[in-house]
Design an enzyme around this catalytic site. Structure first.
Site, mmCIF file in Angstrom:
data_model
loop_
_atom_site.group_PDB
_atom_site.id
_atom_site.type_symbol
_atom_site.label_atom_id
_atom_site.label_comp_id
_atom_site.label_asym_id
_atom_site.label_seq_id
_atom_site.Cartn_x
_atom_site.Cartn_y
_atom_site.Cartn_z
ATOM 1 N N SER A 140 41.497 36.139 47.370
ATOM 2 C CA SER A 140 40.419 36.600 48.254
ATOM 3 C C SER A 140 40.508 38.115 48.279
ATOM 4 O O SER A 140 40.578 38.780 47.241
ATOM 5 C CB SER A 140 40.634 35.965 49.633
ATOM 6 O OG SER A 140 39.784 36.499 50.597
ATOM 7 N N TYR A 154 29.714 41.626 47.997
ATOM 8 C CA TYR A 154 31.106 41.317 47.634
ATOM 9 C C TYR A 154 31.880 40.753 48.824
ATOM 10 O O TYR A 154 32.535 39.714 48.721
ATOM 11 C CB TYR A 154 31.774 42.593 47.107
ATOM 12 C CG TYR A 154 33.241 42.403 46.775
ATOM 13 C CD1 TYR A 154 33.630 41.591 45.720
ATOM 14 C CD2 TYR A 154 34.238 43.035 47.525
ATOM 15 C CE1 TYR A 154 34.973 41.406 45.417
ATOM 16 C CE2 TYR A 154 35.578 42.859 47.230
ATOM 17 C CZ TYR A 154 35.949 42.042 46.175
ATOM 18 O OH TYR A 154 37.282 41.856 45.884
ATOM 19 N N LYS A 158 33.865 36.982 49.654
ATOM 20 C CA LYS A 158 35.271 36.777 50.042
ATOM 21 C C LYS A 158 35.355 36.063 51.388
ATOM 22 O O LYS A 158 36.269 35.276 51.611
ATOM 23 C CB LYS A 158 36.031 38.109 50.038
ATOM 24 C CG LYS A 158 36.142 38.757 48.638
ATOM 25 C CD LYS A 158 36.841 37.858 47.613
ATOM 26 C CE LYS A 158 37.055 38.523 46.266
ATOM 27 N NZ LYS A 158 37.684 37.655 45.264
HETATM 28 N N1 LIG Z 1 41.392 45.635 42.666
HETATM 29 C C1 LIG Z 1 41.244 45.498 43.968
HETATM 30 O O1 LIG Z 1 41.271 46.490 44.735
HETATM 31 C C2 LIG Z 1 41.072 44.112 44.568
HETATM 32 C C3 LIG Z 1 41.247 43.998 45.960
HETATM 33 C C4 LIG Z 1 41.090 42.755 46.558
HETATM 34 C C5 LIG Z 1 40.783 41.654 45.778
HETATM 35 N N2 LIG Z 1 40.617 41.777 44.426
HETATM 36 C C6 LIG Z 1 40.272 40.571 43.662
HETATM 37 O O2 LIG Z 1 41.210 40.367 42.638
HETATM 38 C C7 LIG Z 1 40.620 39.622 41.578
HETATM 39 C C8 LIG Z 1 40.959 40.283 40.263
HETATM 40 O O3 LIG Z 1 40.424 41.597 40.232
HETATM 41 P P1 LIG Z 1 41.185 42.832 39.544
HETATM 42 O O4 LIG Z 1 41.424 43.845 40.573
HETATM 43 O O5 LIG Z 1 42.315 42.364 38.726
HETATM 44 O O6 LIG Z 1 39.982 43.410 38.632
HETATM 45 P P2 LIG Z 1 39.798 43.433 37.045
HETATM 46 O O7 LIG Z 1 40.913 44.146 36.405
HETATM 47 O O8 LIG Z 1 38.405 43.924 36.845
HETATM 48 O O9 LIG Z 1 39.894 41.893 36.616
HETATM 49 C C9 LIG Z 1 38.874 40.972 36.874
HETATM 50 C C10 LIG Z 1 39.085 39.787 35.973
HETATM 51 O O10 LIG Z 1 38.078 38.795 36.265
HETATM 52 C C11 LIG Z 1 37.523 38.396 35.024
HETATM 53 N N3 LIG Z 1 36.200 37.819 35.154
HETATM 54 C C12 LIG Z 1 35.070 38.369 35.649
HETATM 55 N N4 LIG Z 1 34.054 37.503 35.540
HETATM 56 C C13 LIG Z 1 34.554 36.379 34.957
HETATM 57 C C14 LIG Z 1 34.011 35.134 34.583
HETATM 58 N N5 LIG Z 1 32.711 34.856 34.731
HETATM 59 N N6 LIG Z 1 34.849 34.181 34.039
HETATM 60 C C15 LIG Z 1 36.159 34.451 33.854
HETATM 61 N N7 LIG Z 1 36.713 35.637 34.151
HETATM 62 C C16 LIG Z 1 35.922 36.576 34.698
HETATM 63 C C17 LIG Z 1 37.528 39.659 34.180
HETATM 64 O O11 LIG Z 1 37.308 39.326 32.823
HETATM 65 P P3 LIG Z 1 36.706 40.384 31.739
HETATM 66 O O12 LIG Z 1 37.876 41.210 31.283
HETATM 67 O O13 LIG Z 1 36.145 39.506 30.672
HETATM 68 O O14 LIG Z 1 35.669 41.188 32.459
HETATM 69 C C18 LIG Z 1 38.927 40.152 34.489
HETATM 70 O O15 LIG Z 1 39.894 39.436 33.765
HETATM 71 C C19 LIG Z 1 39.124 39.563 41.887
HETATM 72 O O16 LIG Z 1 38.809 38.298 42.436
HETATM 73 C C20 LIG Z 1 38.942 40.646 42.937
HETATM 74 O O17 LIG Z 1 37.854 40.368 43.801
HETATM 75 C C21 LIG Z 1 40.758 42.987 43.805
#
Ligand SMILES: NC(=O)c1ccc[n+]([C@@H]2O[C@H](COP(=O)([O-])OP(=O)(O)OC[C@H]3O[C@@H](n4cnc5c(N)ncnc54)[C@H](OP(=O)(O)O)[C@@H]3O)[C@@H](O)[C@H]2O)c1
Length: 277
Positions: A140, A154, A158
């Site tokens: 989340s 967004y 969540k």
């Molecule tokens: N970074 C933050 O500050 C933060 C904070 C709170 C929560 N989150 C959550 O953490 C999770 C991961 O994010 P992250 O920070 O690691 O960002 P990230 O580096 O952009 O990674 C996102 C991942 O999701 C994949 N993805 C997107 N759409 C998809 C789909 N339709 N099917 C399968 N995979 C898909 C992307 O694949 P591609 O490489 O193909 O695009 C990538 O592997 C997300 O749910 C995000 O909301 C992040």
């Protein structure tokens, strides 16, 4: 059953948090399936797995594509014989003031962050229910607990993940299945670069343009104090190796501090603090 016999499936393993969770689980003995929509993005994970001789395997899985989800989960189940942990991590952010968001942009955002998670979980749950054990770990966000300007699409995905996870946790516990929410703060990944900026928000004449600019500056500052994706992966490892995991885990120094402050404030005090920030 120790971790060596356990099978974990991670969505969105091509980068960031999903990449690190896949690695930490495999390094701690879980047979881990790193899934991603584009398998070509898995080359560095593959070479680490080969170097370290990890039980890390790959499958194509696009959470927005029903056939892809079914095929991946069925193939993994046939191959591994069980699925013990599902990490629903795939997601992205849509940014823009609410009035500037098109319905299609919002639907596309929900299609990945909410319906993608539902689709994958509903494919895995019957397997876990028959096993009478399993863990569904939903990535989340700290903003699954409060809002901020330009984040309505967004943030609401969540909030949806929080609500459905909490309800589901009561339903599946009698079958030996735990539901866990991980709530990261600002994490230094590709997330902000790959966020989608709503089309109307790109117009410098949007009435919300000054707000967008202000938010952009705040995010740059917050990123500098953000945590690493490894930090989140450690929290996930801690949760999935706990015999009695909690429903919610915060992940990140910034969010731990902010929510500690929020806990001591009234809603009005928190809203006023956010306005000043
Ligand atoms: N970074 C933050 O500050 C933060 C904070 C709170 C929560 N989150 C959550 O953490 C999770 C991961 O994010 P992250 O920070 O690691 O960002 P990230 O580096 O952009 O990674 C996102 C991942 O999701 C994949 N993805 C997107 N759409 C998809 C789909 N339709 N099917 C399968 N995979 C898909 C992307 O694949 P591609 O490489 O193909 O695009 C990538 O592997 C997300 O749910 C995000 O909301 C992040």
């Amino acid at each position: 059953m120790d971790s060596k016999q356990k099978v974990a499936v991670v969505t969105g393993s091509s980068s960031g948090i999903g990449h690190e969770i896949s690695l930490i689980l495999a390094r701690n003995g879980f047979t881990t399936y790193a899934t991603m929509r584009n398998l070509q993005k898995g080359s560095d994970l593959k070479s680490i797995a080969e170097d370290e001789k990890l039980h890390l395997y790959f499958a194509q899985l696009d959470v927005t594509d029903e056939n892809s989800v079914k095929m991946a989960i069925q193939t993994i189940h046939n191959e591994a014989g069980r699925i013990d942990i599902l990490i629903n991590n795939a997601g992205y952010g849509l940014t823009g003031a609410f009035e500037d968001l098109s319905l299609n942009e919002i639907k596309t955002q929900y299609e990945t962050n909410v319906f993608g998670l539902i689709r994958t979980t509903q494919e895995v749950l019957p397997i876990m229910r028959k096993q009478r054990s399993g863990m569904i770990v939903n990535i989340s966000s700290g903003v699954g607990r409060f809002g901020y300007p330009t984040g309505s699409a967004y943030v609401s995905t969540k909030f949806a993940v929080e609500g459905l996870s909490e309800c589901m946790s009561y339903e599946v516990e009698p079958f030996g299945i735990k539901v866990i929410l991980i709530e990261p703060g600002v994490i230094q990944t590709n997330f902000f670069n790959s966020s989608v900026l709503a089309k109307k928000s790109q117009d410098p004449n949007s009435p919300y343009a000054p707000l967008m600019k202000g938010m952009e500056n705040s995010i740059d500052k917050m990123m500098k104090n953000g945590s690493t994706p490894q930090y989140v992966a450690e929290v996930v490892l801690d949760a999935v190796t706990n015999e009695n995991p909690k429903l919610r885990y915060l992940a990140g120094k910034d969010i731990e501090q902010l929510l500690e402050m929020k806990r001591k404030m009234s809603d009005e005090e928190f809203v006023n603090m956010m306005k000043q920030m």
